[in-house]
Scaffold this active site. Structure first.
Site, PDB file in Angstrom:
ATOM      1  N   ASP A 125       0.903  -1.273   0.162  1.00 12.04           N
ATOM      2  CA  ASP A 125       0.173  -0.009   0.168  1.00 12.04           C
ATOM      3  C   ASP A 125       0.940   1.131  -0.039  1.00 12.04           C
ATOM      4  O   ASP A 125       1.990   1.190   0.497  1.00 12.04           O
ATOM      5  CB  ASP A 125      -1.061  -0.002   1.132  1.00 12.04           C
ATOM      6  CG  ASP A 125      -1.908   0.813   1.158  1.00 12.04           C
ATOM      7  OD1 ASP A 125      -2.196   1.603   0.019  1.00 12.04           O
ATOM      8  OD2 ASP A 125      -2.701   1.277   2.236  1.00 12.04           O
ATOM      9  N   LYS A 126       0.110   2.478  -0.218  1.00 16.22           N
ATOM     10  CA  LYS A 126       0.799   3.537  -0.198  1.00 16.22           C
ATOM     11  C   LYS A 126       0.040   4.553   0.706  1.00 16.22           C
ATOM     12  O   LYS A 126      -1.139   4.534   0.674  1.00 16.22           O
ATOM     13  CB  LYS A 126       1.000   4.365  -1.420  1.00 16.22           C
ATOM     14  CG  LYS A 126       1.487   5.518  -1.712  1.00 16.22           C
ATOM     15  CD  LYS A 126       0.715   6.804  -1.863  1.00 16.22           C
ATOM     16  CE  LYS A 126      -0.581   7.061  -2.123  1.00 16.22           C
ATOM     17  NZ  LYS A 126      -1.265   8.362  -2.086  1.00 16.22           N
ATOM     18  N   HIS A 127       1.023   5.584   1.713  1.00  9.50           N
ATOM     19  CA  HIS A 127       0.111   6.335   2.229  1.00  9.50           C
ATOM     20  C   HIS A 127       0.798   7.785   2.069  1.00  9.50           C
ATOM     21  O   HIS A 127       1.781   7.836   2.081  1.00  9.50           O
ATOM     22  CB  HIS A 127       0.228   5.875   3.908  1.00  9.50           C
ATOM     23  CG  HIS A 127      -0.542   6.868   4.750  1.00  9.50           C
ATOM     24  ND1 HIS A 127      -2.078   6.951   5.103  1.00  9.50           N
ATOM     25  CD2 HIS A 127       0.027   7.885   5.422  1.00  9.50           C
ATOM     26  CE1 HIS A 127      -2.261   7.967   5.693  1.00  9.50           C
ATOM     27  NE2 HIS A 127      -1.233   8.491   5.899  1.00  9.50           N
ATOM     28  N   SER A 128      -0.208   8.738   1.774  1.00 11.26           N
ATOM     29  CA  SER A 128       0.483   9.983   2.027  1.00 11.26           C
ATOM     30  C   SER A 128      -0.140  10.919   3.051  1.00 11.26           C
ATOM     31  O   SER A 128      -1.041  10.733   3.597  1.00 11.26           O
ATOM     32  CB  SER A 128      -0.332  10.876   0.517  1.00 11.26           C
ATOM     33  OG  SER A 128      -0.395  12.060   0.621  1.00 11.26           O
ATOM     34  N   THR A 153      -8.871  10.733  -0.174  1.00 12.90           N
ATOM     35  CA  THR A 153      -9.191   9.853  -1.188  1.00 12.90           C
ATOM     36  C   THR A 153     -10.582   9.519  -1.002  1.00 12.90           C
ATOM     37  O   THR A 153     -11.334   9.242  -2.222  1.00 12.90           O
ATOM     38  CB  THR A 153      -8.222   8.661  -1.150  1.00 12.90           C
ATOM     39  OG1 THR A 153      -7.048   9.210  -1.388  1.00 12.90           O
ATOM     40  CG2 THR A 153      -8.467   7.701  -2.278  1.00 12.90           C
ATOM     41  N   ARG A 194      -5.914  15.118  19.918  1.00 15.45           N
ATOM     42  CA  ARG A 194      -4.767  15.739  19.438  1.00 15.45           C
ATOM     43  C   ARG A 194      -5.251  16.823  18.559  1.00 15.45           C
ATOM     44  O   ARG A 194      -4.667  17.784  18.678  1.00 15.45           O
ATOM     45  CB  ARG A 194      -3.760  14.893  18.712  1.00 15.45           C
ATOM     46  CG  ARG A 194      -3.150  13.884  19.559  1.00 15.45           C
ATOM     47  CD  ARG A 194      -2.350  12.743  18.724  1.00 15.45           C
ATOM     48  NE  ARG A 194      -1.402  13.338  17.884  1.00 15.45           N
ATOM     49  CZ  ARG A 194      -1.207  13.032  16.599  1.00 15.45           C
ATOM     50  NH1 ARG A 194      -1.775  11.609  16.341  1.00 15.45           N
ATOM     51  NH2 ARG A 194      -0.448  13.425  15.781  1.00 15.45           N
ATOM     52  N   SER A 250       0.348   7.269  14.655  1.00 15.65           N
ATOM     53  CA  SER A 250      -0.968   7.347  14.284  1.00 15.65           C
ATOM     54  C   SER A 250      -1.154   6.632  12.918  1.00 15.65           C
ATOM     55  O   SER A 250      -1.874   5.768  12.464  1.00 15.65           O
ATOM     56  CB  SER A 250      -1.387   8.751  14.252  1.00 15.65           C
ATOM     57  OG  SER A 250      -2.778   9.042  13.718  1.00 15.65           O
ATOM     58  N   LYS A 297      -2.761   2.527  11.716  1.00 16.46           N
ATOM     59  CA  LYS A 297      -3.701   2.196  10.802  1.00 16.46           C
ATOM     60  C   LYS A 297      -3.353   1.322   9.775  1.00 16.46           C
ATOM     61  O   LYS A 297      -3.844   0.508   9.057  1.00 16.46           O
ATOM     62  CB  LYS A 297      -4.296   3.478  10.067  1.00 16.46           C
ATOM     63  CG  LYS A 297      -5.106   4.314  11.236  1.00 16.46           C
ATOM     64  CD  LYS A 297      -5.621   5.723  10.729  1.00 16.46           C
ATOM     65  CE  LYS A 297      -4.512   6.530  10.807  1.00 16.46           C
ATOM     66  NZ  LYS A 297      -4.976   7.997  11.069  1.00 16.46           N
ATOM     67  N   LYS A 298      -2.047   1.713   9.229  1.00 18.73           N
ATOM     68  CA  LYS A 298      -1.593   0.971   8.060  1.00 18.73           C
ATOM     69  C   LYS A 298      -0.946  -0.315   8.353  1.00 18.73           C
ATOM     70  O   LYS A 298      -1.516  -1.227   7.635  1.00 18.73           O
ATOM     71  CB  LYS A 298      -0.167   1.924   7.267  1.00 18.73           C
ATOM     72  CG  LYS A 298      -0.830   3.043   6.551  1.00 18.73           C
ATOM     73  CD  LYS A 298      -1.556   2.606   5.319  1.00 18.73           C
ATOM     74  CE  LYS A 298      -2.301   3.618   4.868  1.00 18.73           C
ATOM     75  NZ  LYS A 298      -3.039   3.185   3.656  1.00 18.73           N
TER      76      LYS A 298
HETATM   77  N1  URA Z   1      -2.478  11.993   9.500  1.00 16.48           N
HETATM   78  C1  URA Z   1      -2.752  10.794  10.351  1.00 16.48           C
HETATM   79  O1  URA Z   1      -3.386   9.680  10.145  1.00 16.48           O
HETATM   80  N2  URA Z   1      -2.292  11.128  11.757  1.00 16.48           N
HETATM   81  C2  URA Z   1      -1.496  12.146  11.982  1.00 16.48           C
HETATM   82  O2  URA Z   1      -1.219  12.121  13.335  1.00 16.48           O
HETATM   83  C3  URA Z   1      -1.414  13.252  11.244  1.00 16.48           C
HETATM   84  C4  URA Z   1      -1.782  12.941   9.764  1.00 16.48           C
END
Ligand code: URA
Length: 446
Positions: A88-91, A128, A176, A191, A195-196
């Site tokens: 996967d990719k995360h931006s 997205t 936060r 964070s 998730k990833k």
């Molecule tokens: N995106 C996230 O999912 N978590 C963060 O803390 C900052 C950006």
């Protein structure tokens, strides 16, 4: 150390610069998930981390505890091989960042498997998930079994985060967000990665953005974040690489939701005409994903494969199949005009002077889209998928009073005028052409 959770003791240790044990971090995260830790204690802990940072061990413990706060997808139990190319990719987020829409189909068309869990827009940046929701019928929340089935049959599926994946982050992030503790490298790392990693990936490529449209304006800070993410993900067993990419201008020529889906479809159908920076980021990320997943042996071969998937039309075909599999219309790439609505009031933004675009306040352009209703001003707001900007001039473009700096698409005339004014102020035109820089500045972990 006892088995008992005493949140204030953990907070005190972090406040006083002591090291918190992995066991205590795990207890604290359990308390976030089951409600034994109060919002005030989450907030105090976050502020203590904000000022005192975390050791690599503490950062890894926080990430893993947050990952394990909910379900972790096990692809082998869903019938995939242990070494399947699940990538996967995360931006970290930007303006006009529609890369995932083309990237997942490109990587899938080349033999990768992309189970992408994407997010909604945050602040001035687009999401997205919001873009896909512009497509009538698209279901972003299939069951995990259905998600796996689409990945198996199509090669990629793009969905939203369900309540079962990393629930500790959901609560931690919400606190936060309203306590000025978002901009902490260990907290951002935990964070994003919680998730990833809960998606059970075998490898991950990060797009860490810097510049006026990114959360980290400074390239040095973005690099530190990228290095931290690569290190923590690697220690957690997920090989990860990061591309540092420039967000000092909108990525591509559109910003919004439906308008970005249309640009993505046009990119897939006619890649030769794609905006060059968008093309470079997308193909660059695809190449690194294919190499990291073991589908291609080197970047040159992976780049060639990604480009062939575009010119042959196979990536566009995968996009069509993914959208249809998730409840959207069939053959959308061949006929998007029927399925994507663009707002009725359009207004061209023109420069008062002849010259070259030399600078963009990208954040302000993103906020102009939010102000038209294309993003949220509170987490529960319903967005207008049809509004946005097209024909956005890029840095280095030559403009005069007859060429648009952008075209605004708004719900009504008053909001079109407000957006046009904001966009005009955000795009600076100078007498001379400035040097343009490469969109991919550096690769971390390659
Ligand atoms: N995106 C996230 O999912 N978590 C963060 O803390 C900052 C950006």
């Amino acid at each position: 150390m006892s088995d008992l959770l005493i949140p204030q003791e953990i907070i005190r240790q972090k406040r006083d610069g002591e090291t918190v044990s992995s066991e205590d971090i795990a207890r604290f995260v359990e308390g976030i998930t089951d409600g034994r830790v109060a919002d005030s204690q989450i907030s105090a802990f976050a502020m203590a981390v904000f000022f005192n940072g975390m050791s690599p061990e503490e950062g890894a413990a926080l990430t893993l505890s947050m990952r394990d706060s909910g379900d972790v997808i096990d692809w082998t139990s869903l019938g995939f091989d242990a070494d399947a190319p699940i990538v996967d990719k995360h931006s970290t987020g930007g303006v006009g960042d529609k890369v995932s829409l083309m990237l997942a189909p490109i990587v899938a068309a080349c033999g990768g498997l992309v189970p992408m869990i994407s997010g909604r827009g945050l602040g001035h940046t687009g999401g997205t998930l919001d873009k896909f929701e512009s497509i009538e019928g698209y279901d972003p929340y299939p069951s995990i079994d259905r998600f796996a089935d689409i990945v198996r049959k199509v090669g990629c599926s793009i969905i939203g985060q369900t309540g079962e994946l990393a629930p500790a982050d959901k609560r931690f992030y919400a606190v936060r967000d309203v306590t000025a503790t978002v901009e902490s490298i260990p907290l951002i790392t935990a964070s994003i990665l919680s998730k990833k990693l809960s998606a059970g990936l075998n490898s991950l490529v990060m797009d860490v953005k810097f510049g006026s449209g990114a959360f980290m304006a400074d390239c040095g800070d973005a690099k530190t974040l990228a290095e931290n993410i690569v290190r923590v993900a690697g220690a957690a067993g997920t090989p990860t690489r990061a591309l540092l990419t420039d967000m000092n201008q909108v990525l591509g020529r559109t910003a919004g939701n439906a308008v970005e889906v249309i640009e993505a479809i046009e990119f897939l159908m006619n890649p030769g005409a794609a905006e060059s920076r968008l093309y470079d980021v997308t193909v660059g990320l695809a190449a690194h994903m294919l190499v990291l997943a073991g589908v291609q042996s080197d970047i040159a071969a992976a780049t060639a494969a990604a480009e062939t998937s575009l010119t042959s039309g196979s990536a566009a075909e995968v996009f069509n199949r993914m959208v249809a599999a998730q409840g959207g219309p069939t053959g959308i790439a061949d006929d998007h005009g029927k399925h994507l609505k663009v707002a009725g009031h359009s207004l061209e933004v023109r420069s008062d002077v002849d010259g070259f675009v030399s600078k963009q306040d990208t954040r302000a352009i993103g906020m102009a889209v939010v102000a038209m209703g294309g993003g949220r001003t509170d987490p529960t707001a319903v967005i207008d998928h049809a509004v946005g900007l097209t024909h956005i001039a890029q840095i280095g473009d030559q403009v005069d009073s007859t060429t648009p700096l952008a075209v605004v698409h708004a719900h009504d005339e008053a909001s079109a005028r407000r957006a046009a004014e904001a966009v005009k102020n955000a795009i600076i035109v100078s007498d001379t052409a400035c040097e343009t820089t490469s969109v991919v500045a550096e690769i971390v972990g390659g």
